[in-house]
Design an enzyme around this catalytic site. Structure first.
Site, PDB file in Angstrom:
ATOM      1  N   GLY A  79       0.672  -1.161   0.095  1.00 59.79           N
ATOM      2  CA  GLY A  79      -0.096  -0.055  -0.008  1.00 59.79           C
ATOM      3  C   GLY A  79       0.816   1.139   0.046  1.00 59.79           C
ATOM      4  O   GLY A  79       2.156   1.245   0.079  1.00 59.79           O
ATOM      5  N   ARG A  82       3.583   6.359   1.990  1.00 61.55           N
ATOM      6  CA  ARG A  82       4.045   7.939   2.126  1.00 61.55           C
ATOM      7  C   ARG A  82       3.090   8.627   1.141  1.00 61.55           C
ATOM      8  O   ARG A  82       3.498   9.694   0.585  1.00 61.55           O
ATOM      9  CB  ARG A  82       5.089   8.194   2.121  1.00 61.55           C
ATOM     10  CG  ARG A  82       6.374   7.857   0.787  1.00 61.55           C
ATOM     11  CD  ARG A  82       7.336   8.642   0.924  1.00 61.55           C
ATOM     12  NE  ARG A  82       8.268   7.958  -0.655  1.00 61.55           N
ATOM     13  CZ  ARG A  82       9.184   8.772  -0.916  1.00 61.55           C
ATOM     14  NH1 ARG A  82       9.707   9.749  -0.215  1.00 61.55           N
ATOM     15  NH2 ARG A  82       9.871   8.221  -2.016  1.00 61.55           N
ATOM     16  N   LYS A 102       2.713  12.689  -2.571  1.00 59.62           N
ATOM     17  CA  LYS A 102       3.729  11.884  -2.384  1.00 59.62           C
ATOM     18  C   LYS A 102       4.394  12.565  -1.351  1.00 59.62           C
ATOM     19  O   LYS A 102       5.042  13.598  -1.477  1.00 59.62           O
ATOM     20  CB  LYS A 102       4.494  11.508  -3.624  1.00 59.62           C
ATOM     21  CG  LYS A 102       5.427  10.286  -3.280  1.00 59.62           C
ATOM     22  CD  LYS A 102       6.232  10.089  -4.705  1.00 59.62           C
ATOM     23  CE  LYS A 102       7.225   8.849  -4.428  1.00 59.62           C
ATOM     24  NZ  LYS A 102       7.626   8.477  -5.804  1.00 59.62           N
ATOM     25  N   ASP A 114       8.515   7.535   7.974  1.00 57.69           N
ATOM     26  CA  ASP A 114       7.882   8.684   8.601  1.00 57.69           C
ATOM     27  C   ASP A 114       6.820   9.106   7.599  1.00 57.69           C
ATOM     28  O   ASP A 114       6.109  10.195   7.831  1.00 57.69           O
ATOM     29  CB  ASP A 114       9.071   9.715   8.766  1.00 57.69           C
ATOM     30  CG  ASP A 114       9.772  10.333   7.813  1.00 57.69           C
ATOM     31  OD1 ASP A 114       9.334   9.934   6.653  1.00 57.69           O
ATOM     32  OD2 ASP A 114      10.632  10.755   7.961  1.00 57.69           O
ATOM     33  N   GLY A 115       6.829   8.603   6.546  1.00 56.77           N
ATOM     34  CA  GLY A 115       6.075   9.128   5.244  1.00 56.77           C
ATOM     35  C   GLY A 115       6.098  10.313   4.699  1.00 56.77           C
ATOM     36  O   GLY A 115       5.432  10.786   3.853  1.00 56.77           O
ATOM     37  N   ARG A 169       0.980  14.885  -7.850  1.00 58.02           N
ATOM     38  CA  ARG A 169       1.290  14.046  -9.117  1.00 58.02           C
ATOM     39  C   ARG A 169      -0.363  13.773  -9.638  1.00 58.02           C
ATOM     40  O   ARG A 169      -1.167  13.730  -8.848  1.00 58.02           O
ATOM     41  CB  ARG A 169       2.180  12.891  -9.128  1.00 58.02           C
ATOM     42  CG  ARG A 169       1.670  11.805  -8.331  1.00 58.02           C
ATOM     43  CD  ARG A 169       2.827  10.612  -8.192  1.00 58.02           C
ATOM     44  NE  ARG A 169       2.507   9.652  -7.234  1.00 58.02           N
ATOM     45  CZ  ARG A 169       3.357   8.507  -7.141  1.00 58.02           C
ATOM     46  NH1 ARG A 169       4.574   8.405  -7.571  1.00 58.02           N
ATOM     47  NH2 ARG A 169       2.827   7.604  -6.455  1.00 58.02           N
ATOM     48  N   ARG A 176      -2.421  -0.570 -10.273  1.00 55.51           N
ATOM     49  CA  ARG A 176      -1.250  -1.417 -10.403  1.00 55.51           C
ATOM     50  C   ARG A 176      -1.447  -2.691 -10.128  1.00 55.51           C
ATOM     51  O   ARG A 176      -2.627  -3.265  -9.930  1.00 55.51           O
ATOM     52  CB  ARG A 176      -0.094  -1.098  -9.365  1.00 55.51           C
ATOM     53  CG  ARG A 176       0.064   0.568  -8.926  1.00 55.51           C
ATOM     54  CD  ARG A 176       0.393   0.747  -7.471  1.00 55.51           C
ATOM     55  NE  ARG A 176       0.520   1.983  -7.032  1.00 55.51           N
ATOM     56  CZ  ARG A 176       1.335   2.779  -6.746  1.00 55.51           C
ATOM     57  NH1 ARG A 176       2.588   2.310  -7.077  1.00 55.51           N
ATOM     58  NH2 ARG A 176       1.307   4.118  -6.475  1.00 55.51           N
ATOM     59  N   ASP A 245       4.321  -3.640  -7.804  1.00 54.41           N
ATOM     60  CA  ASP A 245       3.460  -2.475  -7.243  1.00 54.41           C
ATOM     61  C   ASP A 245       4.050  -1.127  -8.201  1.00 54.41           C
ATOM     62  O   ASP A 245       3.505  -0.036  -7.698  1.00 54.41           O
ATOM     63  CB  ASP A 245       3.566  -2.441  -5.939  1.00 54.41           C
ATOM     64  CG  ASP A 245       5.290  -2.266  -5.458  1.00 54.41           C
ATOM     65  OD1 ASP A 245       5.983  -3.298  -5.737  1.00 54.41           O
ATOM     66  OD2 ASP A 245       5.765  -1.297  -5.095  1.00 54.41           O
TER      67      ASP A 245
END
Length: 491
Positions: A79, A82, A102, A114-115, A169, A176, A245
């Protein structure tokens, strides 16, 4: 009036998402915007940040759940660690596009990270996405770079705090192969069938390509990926991390982490710091594309046929067409690069002989093809000997043998030299996002506060076929014996 953002995916597949509220940072502000992409998405650059930060959007933002094979090993639950799906917008052509973040913080799938994202990798993806679009490569788009106003810690390529940033983005979708793989682990055939129908409709795919939707999806994705990877190969692009992915169902390039472009031609080229065995080397990309497609087929066997053996046979029947699709796309693209347009049975061999010669002499890939037409068909014919000596040194006999065969083959074309040269120029960019120029521009931006080199490079890469004196510096390969370039994913 802000653009309308819908939430079709989140509403249709809540079991494949997790609610997530983006973390914008203490002083979020727009740093860069791709104006062309903003116009395509009907977004005003001045309103992007406010539109994305609205409460209505934040309350419906989700992290997408999927699985994936990472360097050949299956991870059943991955999944967006981030990243986050804000929703969908309708572009100028009526086509639906995802809006995606992102670096906006740790989601439930962050796996201990930490994403967040550093400014360097975000600038890199912003640049790469525009460069690929300008080279006519199907790609996710980088709409905007947002400064967060905080410092985050990263340990590669050098340890220390770096400015935080978020990338906004877009894509035809962020669906995917890994999405299909995750649903397969759930054992829910009804959900899998509904998801496949959603993908077919979302991307205007041929739903009747085969006897059932799963085979039709496999056929459509196979065609798009064969064309995409052939395009990568024709411009010397190395994705760097072709995990399942990172393979879109739409046929777009996604995730510009450890990607790079070839300088000298070498099929074994690897730039990613984490690809220690060369699984995703330049020359391996076509085979990995086929391997990933086989994983897609495996995930859909249960709805291809009730009998597993029969399902495998049907899937293999579709997948058996991949090599021919890829080979045809590859041959057509490389034939244009050397000025051949009428397909002859030996053209593939002629192209492969040239590439073997380029590899043997470590010839710069982009520079060679950009010069080939003007030197032998255009205004620079007088430089032919210097061209040959510069690329092939003392081994000119083999070069002239290939050149003479190429000339004989070109003589069979009905198109005149002026038209051939024109098409060759449109097939061979003058510049690509060379690694040393990209790194220099990003470092100047981050560590010196000088955005001039980055903006100049961005403009040059937005026009890769256009000759301008001020852009000549970006056409140059690295100096001889420069240290090998390594790229990092930036997580």
């Amino acid at each position: 009036m802000f653009v309308k953002i819908s939430h079709l995916y989140a509403e249709n597949f809540p079991q494949l998402t997790a609610p997530f509220r983006p973390i914008w940072g203490p002083k979020a502000s727009i740093l860069l915007v791709d104006d062309k992409l903003a116009a395509q998405l009907n977004l005003s650059p001045d309103e992007i940040l406010a539109a994305l930060q609205s409460d209505d959007v934040a309350e419906k933002t989700v992290a997408m759940l999927y699985a994936g094979h990472q360097f050949g090993q299956f991870n059943p639950r991955m999944g967006d660690g981030r990243a986050a799906l804000l929703g969908e917008v309708s572009g100028q052509n009526g086509m639906m596009f995802d809006l995606h973040l992102k670096g906006s913080g740790a989601t439930p799938y962050a796996r201990g990270g930490d994403g967040k994202a550093g400014l360097g990798p975000v600038l890199r993806e912003f640049l790469m996405a525009r460069a690929m679009a300008a080279l006519d490569v199907p790609t996710t788009g980088s709409l905007a770079v947002i400064e967060t106003g905080e410092q985050i810690w990263r340990d590669v390529p050098q340890p220390g705090p770096v400015p935080g940033a978020i990338l906004v983005r877009s894509a035809a979708s962020h669906l995917r192969v890994g999405h299909v793989q995750y649903i397969a682990t759930m054992g829910d055939d009804a959900l899998l069938s509904r998801f496949i129908e959603y993908v077919l409709n979302r991307h205007n795919m041929r739903a009747d390509a085969h006897e059932n939707m799963a085979l039709s999806l496999l056929q459509n994705v196979m065609e798009r990926q064969a064309a995409l990877i052939a395009k990568w190969m024709s411009i010397g692009f190395v994705h760097g991390v072709m995990n399942t992915d990172n393979m879109t169902l739409s046929g777009e390039t996604i995730d510009y982490g450890p990607c790079a472009f070839l300088d000298e031609y070498n099929p074994a080229s690897v730039f990613s710091s984490i690809d220690r065995r060369g699984r995703y080397a330049y020359g391996q990309q076509p085979a990995i594309g086929g391997w990933n497609l086989a994983r897609l087929a495996e995930a859909m066997l249960s709805i291809i046929d009730d009998n597993v053996e029969t399902a495998i046979e049907k899937a293999q029947s579709v997948l058996s067409g991949y090599t021919a699709l890829y080979d045809a796309a590859w041959r057509d693209l490389f034939a244009q690069k050397i000025g051949l347009f009428e397909v002859h049975k030996d053209d593939g061999d002629l192209i492969k002989e040239l590439l073997t010669l380029l590899a043997k002499h470590r010839v710069d890939f982009t520079q060679f093809f950009a010069e080939l037409g003007p030197i032998f068909l255009g205004e620079k014919k007088r430089d032919a000997d210097n061209f040959a000596a510069g690329h092939f040194g003392m081994d000119l006999a083999v070069w002239y043998e290939w050149k003479n065969a190429w000339q004989s083959r070109r003589d069979l074309e009905s198109m005149d030299e002026i038209r051939i040269l024109d098409v060759m120029r449109r097939a061979n960019p003058l510049r690509i996002a060379r690694n040393h120029h990209v790194e220099a521009a990003i470092n100047a931006y981050i560590y010196k506060g000088d955005d001039g080199p980055f903006k100049a490079l961005y403009a040059a890469l937005s026009n890769p076929f256009e000759q301008r004196e001020e852009w000549d510096i970006f056409d140059a390969p690295p100096q001889m014996n420069s240290p090998p370039f390594q790229s990092f994913c930036g997580t």
